[in-house]
Write an enzyme that holds these catalytic residues in place. Structure first.
Site, PDB file in Angstrom:
ATOM      1  N   ASP A   1       0.830  -1.200   0.000  1.00  0.00           N
ATOM      2  CA  ASP A   1       0.000   0.000   0.000  1.00  0.00           C
ATOM      3  C   ASP A   1       0.871   1.260   0.000  1.00  0.00           C
ATOM      4  O   ASP A   1       1.850   1.341   0.743  1.00  0.00           O
ATOM      5  CB  ASP A   1      -0.851  -0.036   1.285  1.00  0.00           C
ATOM      6  CG  ASP A   1      -1.812   1.119   1.396  1.00  0.00           C
ATOM      7  OD1 ASP A   1      -2.667   1.251   0.517  1.00  0.00           O
ATOM      8  OD2 ASP A   1      -1.707   1.895   2.367  1.00  0.00           O
TER       9      ASP A   1
ATOM     10  N   GLU B   1       1.192  -0.583  -5.212  1.00  0.00           N
ATOM     11  CA  GLU B   1       0.248   0.512  -5.505  1.00  0.00           C
ATOM     12  C   GLU B   1       1.099   1.680  -5.982  1.00  0.00           C
ATOM     13  O   GLU B   1       1.530   2.526  -5.204  1.00  0.00           O
ATOM     14  CB  GLU B   1      -0.553   0.922  -4.273  1.00  0.00           C
ATOM     15  CG  GLU B   1      -1.666   1.898  -4.646  1.00  0.00           C
ATOM     16  CD  GLU B   1      -2.166   2.752  -3.485  1.00  0.00           C
ATOM     17  OE1 GLU B   1      -1.542   2.804  -2.420  1.00  0.00           O
ATOM     18  OE2 GLU B   1      -3.204   3.405  -3.686  1.00  0.00           O
TER      19      GLU B   1
END
Ligand code: GLC
Ligand code: CA
Length: 569
Positions: free
Chosen positions: A231, A291
């Site tokens: 993330d 990401e």
């Protein structure tokens, strides 16, 4: 006696010494040197919204386990579950308060183990979400860190004095609104948070933080997970002098000044961490997905690492940013990522991006367009990551009143920014109560489209979006050109039809996508790619025409239709 067994013993000793020198797990690669994740189809599950097994209105791990057969039949090989760890749920799980457990609302570790075993029986890998940049403000590390200026974990987060009363250390803005600094009155210092104030940034310059976080990945690998989606990797490091970011003209949707985040995003140190995580991943034959919000392909390229020693799968989110059905635009993006040297990763929507069904749809032909989009990102060279519900044509269901908004940014930014609730609504399993997601009131309202777009009814309809996904995924799993073939753009000047060839040795697959609302006639000359064929053998045609062969010198495509055909030498 002994002499008789000697050869056997020697073989055993030799085998044992070979095995003990081998890495923890040997990588399986195919004839092309491709690893499992290069042939796999990934599917993102937002666990709150997938399937609710205990009828409390919130999806859970047992719910996911109950849908594994559905996923297998669809053609999914790996599921990425967005954070399911204990969390106060300020950012719906992206605020983790314990990295090595499951939030009771989603189940228990035992439920996780069952899910893992059931998935593994079906050949489905599990990918977890690793929220690396920050923890929850309720994580025990942060509770210790904020307890005093001399606390053992004070330096695990980023604490600084303000510039003066009411003045934070610098001008950095949280991407979720307001200053990126919050004053903690107890110790009278500010802590830094790129996201919500309840998501304090970890200090990745502290080796103890790095060790603790690397151990989290080992802990889950030992439990059987096949990798992580990392993330917000951009945000791991901040300039050590905390220089002000340049202010740009205008304000954003949340009302803050626009800024060029040069001093708090994409610092070079990020790549040291990625290389380290990759070493750990390699010991477990695991995959790292990133990401990776990038502005161009050269930035994306860096995430693969100079020696392919960082992320195996940095997501090409620039592809997801193409917001119109534009062959020239897609062609440009595909060519760029294809030439980057790494293995492309295609995404068309996720839990932060409005659903592709609405973004590409024209309001009239959305179903046909959804099939065209499926035929695009599932047939390119690279690995696709689907988002749950894309395969049935789920719509965005944005809140219409501020008081209904669950995602905090939607409340801060209302009405310009409605937040991300719209793309996170419950999966539509059937046309019954709550779309079959739960017996109770779901945490977000089910989109009204569930009456026409749901798994049960689409399974019955041979021409549904779901059946199109299933057919394309079935082709993709067995067709060598789709799995391993090179990519060649065809008819590169055509403004309406996106066409390409995937070629593997003497086989090829032709993909022709009419992205316009008019019938289009196209012609192909595949001799430059080494194919003399005069026609293509139909593998899939989303239009009404069902001819088994189509002529390459005159192919007529209905509006918004996709054709996939095989071509031989
Ligand atoms: C990522 C997630 C997003 C989350 C943010 C903060 O961008 O995809 O949903 O809010 O990180 O963790
Ligand atoms: Ca539940």
């Amino acid at each position: 006696m002994f002499r008789k067994f000697l050869p056997v013993i020697l073989v055993i000793i030799a085998t044992f010494s070979i095995l003990s020198q081998a890495p923890a797990q040997t990588k399986k690669v195919d004839a092309e040197g491709h690893e499992w994740w290069q042939h796999a189809v990934f599917y993102e599950i937002y666990p709150r919204s997938f399937a609710d097994s205990n009828n409390d209105g919130i999806g859970d791990l047992n719910g996911i386990a109950s849908k594994l057969d559905y996923l297998k039949d669809l053609g999914v090989d790996a599921i990425w579950i967005t954070p399911c760890f204990p969390s106060p749920q300020v950012d719906f799980g992206y605020d983790v308060s314990d990295y090595e457990n499951i939030d009771p609302m989603y189940g228990t570790l035992a439920n996780f183990d069952t899910l893992q075993q059931e998935a593994s029986k079906r050949g489905i890998h599990i990918i977890l979400d690793f929220v690396m940049n920050h923890t929850s403000d309720q994580h025990k590390w942060f509770l210790d860190s904020k307890s005093s200026r001399t606390a053992p974990k004070r330096d695990w987060y980023i604490w600084r004095d303000g510039k003066g009363p009411g003045h934070p250390p610098n001008n950095w803005i949280s991407t979720f609104g307001g200053s990126a600094w919050t004053l903690d009155p107890m110790t009278n210092q500010y802590y830094y948070h790129f996201f919500y104030a309840q998501q304090p940034d970890l200090n990745w310059r502290n080796p103890a933080v790095k060790d603790a976080m690397f151990d989290v990945t080992r802990w889950w690998y030992d439990r059987g997970v096949a990798g992580f989606r990392l993330d917000a990797v951009d945000t791991l490091f901040e300039d050590s002098k905390l220089k002000d970011n340049p202010v740009l003209p205008g304000t954003n949707k949340l009302g803050d000044p626009n800024m060029d985040n040069v001093y708090n995003t994409k610092l070079p140190e990020v790549h040291d961490v990625l290389r380290g995580l990759r070493k750990v991943a390699d010991q477990h034959n695991a995959v790292l997905i990133g990401e990776t919000w990038t502005k161009d392909v050269s930035e994306l390229k860096r995430y693969y690492g100079g020696h392919n020693n960082e992320l195996q799968m940095p997501m090409d989110l620039m592809f997801a940013r193409v917001d119109k059905l534009s062959p020239p635009e897609f062609r440009r993006q595909i060519a760029a990522v294809d030439s980057a040297g790494g293995w492309p990763v295609f995404v068309i929507s996720n839990h932060d991006i409005a659903r592709s069904y609405d973004r590409y749809g024209d309001g009239v032909h959305n179903d046909a367009i959804a099939k065209v989009m499926a035929a695009l990102y599932l047939t390119l060279r690279g690995t696709p990551i689907m988002y749950y519900g894309e395969e049935i044509g789920m719509t965005n269901n944005d809140p219409t009143r501020k008081e209904d908004v669950k995602d905090p940014i939607g409340r801060t930014g209302w009405p310009e920014e409605k937040g991300r609730d719209g793309e996170r609504t419950p999966m539509q399993w059937n046309g019954e109560k709550n779309a079959g997601f739960s017996e109770s009131q779901p945490w977000l309202p089910v989109s009204p489209s569930y009456t026409t777009h749901n798994v049960a009814s689409e399974l019955e309809d041979p021409s549904s979006i779901l059946q199109t996904y299933r057919q394309i995924l079935a082709l993709r799993h067995k067709n060598a050109a789709l799995l391993d073939g090179e990519y060649f753009a065809l008819n590169v000047k055509d403004p309406n039809v996106l066409s390409y060839l995937r070629r593997y040795k003497d086989q090829a697959v032709l993909v022709v996508l009419n992205m316009s609302g008019q019938t289009q006639d196209v012609t192909f000359d595949l001799t430059p790619q080494g194919f003399q064929a005069k026609s293509a053998h139909t593998l899939l045609n989303t239009s009404g025409t069902k001819s088994p062969e189509l002529s390459l010198s005159h192919m007529s495509l209905e509006p918004f239709s996709a054709y996939i055909g095989s071509v031989s030498k």
